[in-house]
Write a protein that holds these residues in place. Structure first.
Motif, PDB file in Angstrom:
ATOM      1  N   MET A   1     -12.335  -4.273   4.734  1.00 61.75           N
ATOM      2  CA  MET A   1     -13.130  -3.251   4.064  1.00 61.75           C
ATOM      3  C   MET A   1     -14.178  -3.900   3.175  1.00 61.75           C
ATOM      4  O   MET A   1     -14.022  -5.062   2.772  1.00 61.75           O
ATOM      5  CB  MET A   1     -12.234  -2.336   3.227  1.00 61.75           C
ATOM      6  N   PRO A   2     -15.258  -3.179   2.850  1.00 66.90           N
ATOM      7  CA  PRO A   2     -16.258  -3.716   1.915  1.00 66.90           C
ATOM      8  C   PRO A   2     -15.751  -3.655   0.489  1.00 66.90           C
ATOM      9  O   PRO A   2     -14.734  -3.024   0.187  1.00 66.90           O
ATOM     10  CB  PRO A   2     -17.464  -2.781   2.128  1.00 66.90           C
ATOM     11  N   ASP A   3     -16.501  -4.275  -0.422  1.00 68.60           N
ATOM     12  CA  ASP A   3     -16.038  -4.398  -1.805  1.00 68.60           C
ATOM     13  C   ASP A   3     -15.864  -3.053  -2.501  1.00 68.60           C
ATOM     14  O   ASP A   3     -14.947  -2.870  -3.300  1.00 68.60           O
ATOM     15  CB  ASP A   3     -16.976  -5.311  -2.603  1.00 68.60           C
ATOM     16  N   LEU A   4     -16.719  -2.077  -2.204  1.00 67.80           N
ATOM     17  CA  LEU A   4     -16.585  -0.797  -2.902  1.00 67.80           C
ATOM     18  C   LEU A   4     -15.290  -0.099  -2.520  1.00 67.80           C
ATOM     19  O   LEU A   4     -14.654   0.565  -3.346  1.00 67.80           O
ATOM     20  CB  LEU A   4     -17.779   0.118  -2.608  1.00 67.80           C
ATOM     21  N   ALA A   5     -14.837  -0.261  -1.259  1.00 65.17           N
ATOM     22  CA  ALA A   5     -13.577   0.340  -0.838  1.00 65.17           C
ATOM     23  C   ALA A   5     -12.397  -0.331  -1.528  1.00 65.17           C
ATOM     24  O   ALA A   5     -11.418   0.322  -1.895  1.00 65.17           O
ATOM     25  CB  ALA A   5     -13.430   0.263   0.675  1.00 65.17           C
ATOM     26  N   VAL A   6     -12.484  -1.655  -1.709  1.00 67.33           N
ATOM     27  CA  VAL A   6     -11.436  -2.367  -2.447  1.00 67.33           C
ATOM     28  C   VAL A   6     -11.350  -1.818  -3.863  1.00 67.33           C
ATOM     29  O   VAL A   6     -10.266  -1.519  -4.378  1.00 67.33           O
ATOM     30  CB  VAL A   6     -11.714  -3.882  -2.485  1.00 67.33           C
ATOM     31  N   GLU A   7     -12.483  -1.659  -4.510  1.00 69.91           N
ATOM     32  CA  GLU A   7     -12.527  -1.190  -5.897  1.00 69.91           C
ATOM     33  C   GLU A   7     -11.983   0.229  -6.038  1.00 69.91           C
ATOM     34  O   GLU A   7     -11.231   0.533  -6.976  1.00 69.91           O
ATOM     35  CB  GLU A   7     -13.970  -1.239  -6.418  1.00 69.91           C
ATOM     36  N   LEU A   8     -12.332   1.116  -5.100  1.00 76.56           N
ATOM     37  CA  LEU A   8     -11.966   2.522  -5.234  1.00 76.56           C
ATOM     38  C   LEU A   8     -10.575   2.839  -4.695  1.00 76.56           C
ATOM     39  O   LEU A   8      -9.876   3.702  -5.237  1.00 76.56           O
ATOM     40  CB  LEU A   8     -13.001   3.394  -4.501  1.00 76.56           C
ATOM     41  N   LEU A   9     -10.167   2.157  -3.628  1.00 79.84           N
ATOM     42  CA  LEU A   9      -8.950   2.545  -2.928  1.00 79.84           C
ATOM     43  C   LEU A   9      -7.730   1.684  -3.224  1.00 79.84           C
ATOM     44  O   LEU A   9      -6.596   2.182  -3.253  1.00 79.84           O
ATOM     45  CB  LEU A   9      -9.203   2.535  -1.414  1.00 79.84           C
ATOM     46  N   MET A  10      -7.937   0.383  -3.414  1.00 78.88           N
ATOM     47  CA  MET A  10      -6.774  -0.497  -3.490  1.00 78.88           C
ATOM     48  C   MET A  10      -5.923  -0.324  -4.757  1.00 78.88           C
ATOM     49  O   MET A  10      -4.685  -0.394  -4.668  1.00 78.88           O
ATOM     50  CB  MET A  10      -7.197  -1.953  -3.321  1.00 78.88           C
ATOM     51  N   PRO A  11      -6.501  -0.102  -5.937  1.00 78.19           N
ATOM     52  CA  PRO A  11      -5.608   0.101  -7.097  1.00 78.19           C
ATOM     53  C   PRO A  11      -4.648   1.282  -6.917  1.00 78.19           C
ATOM     54  O   PRO A  11      -3.434   1.107  -7.070  1.00 78.19           O
ATOM     55  CB  PRO A  11      -6.588   0.304  -8.263  1.00 78.19           C
ATOM     56  N   PRO A  12      -5.134   2.494  -6.559  1.00 80.32           N
ATOM     57  CA  PRO A  12      -4.175   3.596  -6.366  1.00 80.32           C
ATOM     58  C   PRO A  12      -3.269   3.388  -5.152  1.00 80.32           C
ATOM     59  O   PRO A  12      -2.097   3.791  -5.182  1.00 80.32           O
ATOM     60  CB  PRO A  12      -5.062   4.833  -6.195  1.00 80.32           C
ATOM     61  N   LEU A  13      -3.787   2.747  -4.095  1.00 76.98           N
ATOM     62  CA  LEU A  13      -2.941   2.494  -2.929  1.00 76.98           C
ATOM     63  C   LEU A  13      -1.809   1.537  -3.291  1.00 76.98           C
ATOM     64  O   LEU A  13      -0.644   1.753  -2.908  1.00 76.98           O
ATOM     65  CB  LEU A  13      -3.764   1.916  -1.776  1.00 76.98           C
ATOM     66  N   MET A  14      -2.129   0.479  -4.043  1.00 76.61           N
ATOM     67  CA  MET A  14      -1.107  -0.500  -4.378  1.00 76.61           C
ATOM     68  C   MET A  14      -0.064   0.063  -5.340  1.00 76.61           C
ATOM     69  O   MET A  14       1.083  -0.399  -5.352  1.00 76.61           O
ATOM     70  CB  MET A  14      -1.741  -1.757  -4.963  1.00 76.61           C
ATOM     71  N   GLU A  15      -0.428   1.038  -6.136  1.00 74.48           N
ATOM     72  CA  GLU A  15       0.574   1.713  -6.965  1.00 74.48           C
ATOM     73  C   GLU A  15       1.625   2.365  -6.071  1.00 74.48           C
ATOM     74  O   GLU A  15       2.826   2.282  -6.334  1.00 74.48           O
ATOM     75  CB  GLU A  15      -0.098   2.765  -7.851  1.00 74.48           C
TER      76      GLU A  15
END
Length: 306
Positions: free
Chosen positions: A102-116
Motif C-alpha cells: 500500500m502507499p504511505d497514506l494508506a499506512v497512515e490512515l489504516l494500519m493504526p486502527p487495523l493493528m489495534e
C-alpha cells in the motif's frame, strides 16, 4: 511422463530456479546445498529435454521453455498448497504472516486502527507492509507473494477488488501561512509554490494530470515520492500540497497543518482493497479482509474533514 516416477520435490526446486535464475540463490531459498540444487537442475534438464538455465557472461538466464513454465508452475504449486489449507482460521492461536502492499497514506490512515484489532484478536499474527510498486507488478508471481493491496485504480488481472473508503483532495498549508485564506482563489492557487507527489509507477502527480484536462498548469517547486514527505515539508515551509483530506486531518495537530478548500475540485477519490483470486476462499485471507473492510467503514463514518 509417468507421474509415479516423478519426485514432486523437483517442482519446488524448479520453482526456486525459475524465480532466482541462480543455482546458489535457489539452493538458499529452499534449504538445499548447492550440489543438491545442481543435481536437481540436471534432473529437470533431463525431464524437460531443455537446459532451462544457460550461462550468459557472468550470469544465468532462463531459456524460452523455462520462461513459459513460470506462470503455470506457480499456479500448479498454489493449487497443491491449497490442498493443505485448514478449513478454519484460529486467529487467537495463529502465527501466520500476512504481506500487504500500500502507499504511505494508506499506512497512515489504516494500519493504526487495523493493528489495534489484530493485536486484540490475533496477538501472534504478523503483518508485513511493502511499499506501493505500481500496476506493472501485478502478475501471477506477485499474486503468490501478497495477501492484500490497497490502491486506487481499476481491477488487476488475478485480483478481486472491493471499495474500502472514499476521500477528496484539499490543499495542506502550515498553520499561520499568510496566504492560507487567499488560496481559495484561483489566481492565488496558481501563483503558489506547490509540492507534487509522484508515486512509483506514475509519470506525474495525478492532480496535474487532471488539471491538464482543464488547461491548467500549477507551479511545481518540489516533487516528492509520497504524501507524508509532502506534508512534512509543508509543515516547515510556505509550500502547499494538494493531497487527500483525510491525511491532512490525521496529521493536522501533530504537524500544525490547516486544510484549505481549493478553487478546483477533482472530485471523489476511491481507495480499493485488492486480494488475489487464489485466496478467495482462504479462511485466513477472509479474516484479514473482514478486518480491513471494517477499518475502512470506520474511516468512512468519520466523514471528510475540512
Amino acid at each position: 511422463m509417468n507421474l509415479n516416477s516423478l519426485d514432486l520435490n523437483l517442482l519446488t526446486a524448479l520453482d526456486a530456479l525459475l524465480r532466482e535464475a541462480s543455482v546458489s540463490r535457489a539452493a538458499l531459498r529452499i534449504g538445499l546445498s548447492q550440489p543438491a540444487a545442481s543435481h536437481a537442475l540436471q534432473r529437470l534438464r533431463d525431464i524437460f529435454g531443455d537446459p532451462l538455465l544457460v550461462r550468459t557472461g557472468a550470469r544465468m538466464e532462463l531459456t524460452p521453455r523455462a520462461q513459459a513454465l513460470r506462470a503455470p508452475l506457480a499456479q500448479a504449486l498454489d493449487q497443491v498448497r491449497g490442498l493443505f489449507l485448514s478449513d478454519e482460521f484460529d486467529a487467537a492461536r495463529s502465527e501466520r504472516q500476512f504481506r500487504l502492499m500500500m502507499p504511505d497514506l494508506a499506512v497512515e490512515l489504516l494500519m493504526p486502527p487495523l493493528m489495534e484489532k489484530v493485536t486484540r484478536l490475533a496477538p501472534n499474527v504478523r503483518i508485513d507492509v511493502v511499499p506501493w510498486r505500481g500496476p506493472a507488478i501485478f502478475h501471477a508471481e506477485f499474486a503468490r507473494t501478497i495477501d492484500l493491496v490497497i490502491s486506487i485504480g481499476n481491477a488487476f488481472k488475478g485480483f478481486h477488488r472491493q471499495l474500502l473508503y472514499t476521500d477528496s483532495h484539499a490543499l495542506a498549508v502550515r498553520r499561520g501561512h499568510t496566504m492560507a485564506t487567499k488560496l481559495r482563489r484561483r489566481e492565488t492557487f496558481l501563483a503558489a509554490r506547490h509540492i507534487g507527489v509522484v508515486i512509483r509507477g506514475q509519470p506525474e502527480d495525478l492532480i496535474d494530470t487532471w488539471l491538464r484536462t482543464k488547461g491548467i498548469d500549477r507551479h511545481i517547486a518540489l516533487v516528492v515520492p509520497g504524501y507524508l514527505e509532502a506534508l512534512h515539508v509543508v509543515a516547515r515551509t510556505d509550500l502547499v500540497a494538494f493531497v487527500p483530506r483525510r491525511l491532512i486531518a490525521a496529521l493536522s495537530k501533530q504537524l500544525g497543518l490547516v486544510t484549505v478548500t481549493p478553487p478546483l475540485d477533482p472530485g471523489i477519490d476511491e481507495q480499493f482493497m485488492f486480494y488475489p483470486t487464489r485466496a478467495q476462499m482462504d479462511p485466513g485471507s477472509i479474516w484479514l479482509r473482514r478486518l480491513m473492510l471494517e477499518t475502512g467503514r470506520e474511516l468512512e463514518k468519520k466523514g471528510l474533514a475540512g
